[in-house]
Design a protein around this motif. Sequence first.
Motif, PDB file in Angstrom:
ATOM      1  N   PHE A   1     -58.453 179.193  22.950  1.00 25.67           N
ATOM      2  CA  PHE A   1     -58.503 179.661  24.330  1.00 25.67           C
ATOM      3  C   PHE A   1     -58.462 178.514  25.339  1.00 25.67           C
ATOM      4  O   PHE A   1     -59.192 178.515  26.319  1.00 25.67           O
ATOM      5  N   GLN A   2     -57.583 177.535  25.054  1.00 25.16           N
ATOM      6  CA  GLN A   2     -57.416 176.470  26.037  1.00 25.16           C
ATOM      7  C   GLN A   2     -55.962 176.034  26.088  1.00 25.16           C
ATOM      8  O   GLN A   2     -55.241 176.074  25.093  1.00 25.16           O
ATOM      9  N   CYS A   3     -55.559 175.616  27.278  1.00 25.38           N
ATOM     10  CA  CYS A   3     -54.197 175.132  27.506  1.00 25.38           C
ATOM     11  C   CYS A   3     -53.953 173.934  26.602  1.00 25.38           C
ATOM     12  O   CYS A   3     -54.764 173.000  26.558  1.00 25.38           O
ATOM     13  N   GLN A   4     -52.838 173.949  25.909  1.00 33.20           N
ATOM     14  CA  GLN A   4     -52.523 172.853  24.989  1.00 33.20           C
ATOM     15  C   GLN A   4     -51.941 171.639  25.713  1.00 33.20           C
ATOM     16  O   GLN A   4     -51.688 170.617  25.099  1.00 33.20           O
ATOM     17  N   TYR A   5     -51.775 171.748  27.015  1.00 36.99           N
ATOM     18  CA  TYR A   5     -51.284 170.607  27.791  1.00 36.99           C
ATOM     19  C   TYR A   5     -52.401 169.904  28.555  1.00 36.99           C
ATOM     20  O   TYR A   5     -52.485 168.687  28.548  1.00 36.99           O
ATOM     21  N   CYS A   6     -53.278 170.690  29.212  1.00 34.27           N
ATOM     22  CA  CYS A   6     -54.329 170.052  30.032  1.00 34.27           C
ATOM     23  C   CYS A   6     -55.743 170.402  29.595  1.00 34.27           C
ATOM     24  O   CYS A   6     -56.695 169.808  30.086  1.00 34.27           O
ATOM     25  N   GLY A   7     -55.911 171.379  28.719  1.00 33.38           N
ATOM     26  CA  GLY A   7     -57.240 171.760  28.248  1.00 33.38           C
ATOM     27  C   GLY A   7     -57.930 172.834  29.064  1.00 33.38           C
ATOM     28  O   GLY A   7     -59.034 173.252  28.724  1.00 33.38           O
ATOM     29  N   ALA A   8     -57.298 173.310  30.148  1.00 33.43           N
ATOM     30  CA  ALA A   8     -57.915 174.347  30.983  1.00 33.43           C
ATOM     31  C   ALA A   8     -58.114 175.630  30.184  1.00 33.43           C
ATOM     32  O   ALA A   8     -57.383 175.909  29.235  1.00 33.43           O
ATOM     33  N   ARG A   9     -59.105 176.414  30.607  1.00 32.27           N
ATOM     34  CA  ARG A   9     -59.404 177.680  29.929  1.00 32.27           C
ATOM     35  C   ARG A   9     -59.116 178.888  30.817  1.00 32.27           C
ATOM     36  O   ARG A   9     -59.306 180.021  30.406  1.00 32.27           O
ATOM     37  N   GLU A  10     -58.677 178.659  32.024  1.00 32.18           N
ATOM     38  CA  GLU A  10     -58.405 179.747  32.961  1.00 32.18           C
ATOM     39  C   GLU A  10     -56.904 179.997  33.058  1.00 32.18           C
ATOM     40  O   GLU A  10     -56.093 179.117  32.780  1.00 32.18           O
ATOM     41  N   GLU A  11     -56.562 181.206  33.506  1.00 31.27           N
ATOM     42  CA  GLU A  11     -55.169 181.604  33.759  1.00 31.27           C
ATOM     43  C   GLU A  11     -54.253 181.351  32.558  1.00 31.27           C
ATOM     44  O   GLU A  11     -53.131 180.871  32.712  1.00 31.27           O
TER      45      GLU A  11
ATOM     46  N   ALA B   1     -50.656 178.137  23.720  1.00 32.87           N
ATOM     47  CA  ALA B   1     -51.393 178.605  24.892  1.00 32.87           C
ATOM     48  C   ALA B   1     -51.196 177.575  25.996  1.00 32.87           C
ATOM     49  O   ALA B   1     -51.253 176.367  25.754  1.00 32.87           O
ATOM     50  N   ALA B   2     -50.959 178.066  27.202  1.00 33.49           N
ATOM     51  CA  ALA B   2     -50.771 177.175  28.355  1.00 33.49           C
ATOM     52  C   ALA B   2     -51.328 177.861  29.592  1.00 33.49           C
ATOM     53  O   ALA B   2     -51.212 179.079  29.730  1.00 33.49           O
ATOM     54  N   CYS B   3     -51.918 177.088  30.468  1.00 33.55           N
ATOM     55  CA  CYS B   3     -52.383 177.663  31.732  1.00 33.55           C
ATOM     56  C   CYS B   3     -51.153 177.882  32.617  1.00 33.55           C
ATOM     57  O   CYS B   3     -50.103 177.247  32.429  1.00 33.55           O
ATOM     58  N   ALA B   4     -51.287 178.775  33.578  1.00 34.36           N
ATOM     59  CA  ALA B   4     -50.158 179.095  34.444  1.00 34.36           C
ATOM     60  C   ALA B   4     -49.607 177.864  35.179  1.00 34.36           C
ATOM     61  O   ALA B   4     -48.391 177.669  35.215  1.00 34.36           O
ATOM     62  N   PRO B   5     -50.473 176.980  35.735  1.00 34.76           N
ATOM     63  CA  PRO B   5     -49.923 175.802  36.418  1.00 34.76           C
ATOM     64  C   PRO B   5     -49.095 174.901  35.491  1.00 34.76           C
ATOM     65  O   PRO B   5     -48.021 174.422  35.871  1.00 34.76           O
ATOM     66  N   CYS B   6     -49.571 174.654  34.272  1.00 39.19           N
ATOM     67  CA  CYS B   6     -48.802 173.816  33.336  1.00 39.19           C
ATOM     68  C   CYS B   6     -47.512 174.512  32.921  1.00 39.19           C
ATOM     69  O   CYS B   6     -46.469 173.865  32.800  1.00 39.19           O
ATOM     70  N   ASN B   7     -47.590 175.808  32.714  1.00 36.92           N
ATOM     71  CA  ASN B   7     -46.399 176.550  32.318  1.00 36.92           C
ATOM     72  C   ASN B   7     -45.349 176.481  33.423  1.00 36.92           C
ATOM     73  O   ASN B   7     -44.159 176.272  33.140  1.00 36.92           O
ATOM     74  N   LEU B   8     -45.771 176.623  34.660  1.00 35.39           N
ATOM     75  CA  LEU B   8     -44.837 176.517  35.788  1.00 35.39           C
ATOM     76  C   LEU B   8     -44.267 175.102  35.900  1.00 35.39           C
ATOM     77  O   LEU B   8     -43.078 174.922  36.171  1.00 35.39           O
ATOM     78  N   ARG B   9     -45.118 174.108  35.710  1.00 35.86           N
ATOM     79  CA  ARG B   9     -44.685 172.715  35.820  1.00 35.86           C
ATOM     80  C   ARG B   9     -43.666 172.365  34.735  1.00 35.86           C
ATOM     81  O   ARG B   9     -42.655 171.714  34.997  1.00 35.86           O
ATOM     82  N   LYS B  10     -43.917 172.809  33.516  1.00 37.98           N
ATOM     83  CA  LYS B  10     -43.006 172.509  32.406  1.00 37.98           C
ATOM     84  C   LYS B  10     -41.707 173.284  32.550  1.00 37.98           C
ATOM     85  O   LYS B  10     -40.628 172.780  32.255  1.00 37.98           O
ATOM     86  N   ALA B  11     -41.813 174.524  33.020  1.00 38.43           N
ATOM     87  CA  ALA B  11     -40.655 175.405  33.224  1.00 38.43           C
ATOM     88  C   ALA B  11     -39.805 175.477  31.960  1.00 38.43           C
ATOM     89  O   ALA B  11     -40.327 175.645  30.872  1.00 38.43           O
TER      90      ALA B  11
END
Length: 185
Positions: A92-102, A124-134
């Motif tokens: 349950f954490q973003c695999q790019y930044c470690g965030a647990r939200e969104e 798993a990726a948070c929305a901001p990282c997913n948008l950034r990676k595109a």
Amino acid sequence: MTIHVSPEACPALVLNADYRPLSYYPLSLWSWQDAIKAVCLERVNIVSEYDTIIHSPSFQMRLPSVVSLKDYVKPARHPAFTRFNVFLRDRFQCQYCGAREELTFDHVIPRSKGGLTTWENVVAACAPCNLRKANRLPSEIRMFPHQAPYAPSVHDLHNNGRAFPPNHLHRSWLDYLYWDIELEP
């Protein structure tokens, strides 16, 4: 003093015939109605009970808090590829930044570049990282997952699930959960 507890607050922990939970996350629980039905159909053994009693004009019984199946159910060999299981594999954490939200999920190799929607390509990726990676490759944007995506075993998911216990664990359940934790001397 008698404390009245709603039956809805009394789920039953469901154990396999070997006395291990059918699943850890989500924890294998039945509503009190399902537990009573299984008892009446003689499909389970009552292992432990709540103090709460249900009754009808001709019948009364304490609600089961732990039941074990009479027949062993062979666990699935391979977990289903679902969004929830991807999140559980990745704790349950973003695999790019470690965030647990969104949380959402990301294709490491974007679908637009031939990437498939498989265990080995989704994290798993948070929305901001997913948008950034595109729709770029990790090497193009210098964003690499902390852990390479992989197809987990049921055992992997059960182990990860133990780190996320439900909000409420009844004391009668504790002897049947976390069998492999190290005991204190």
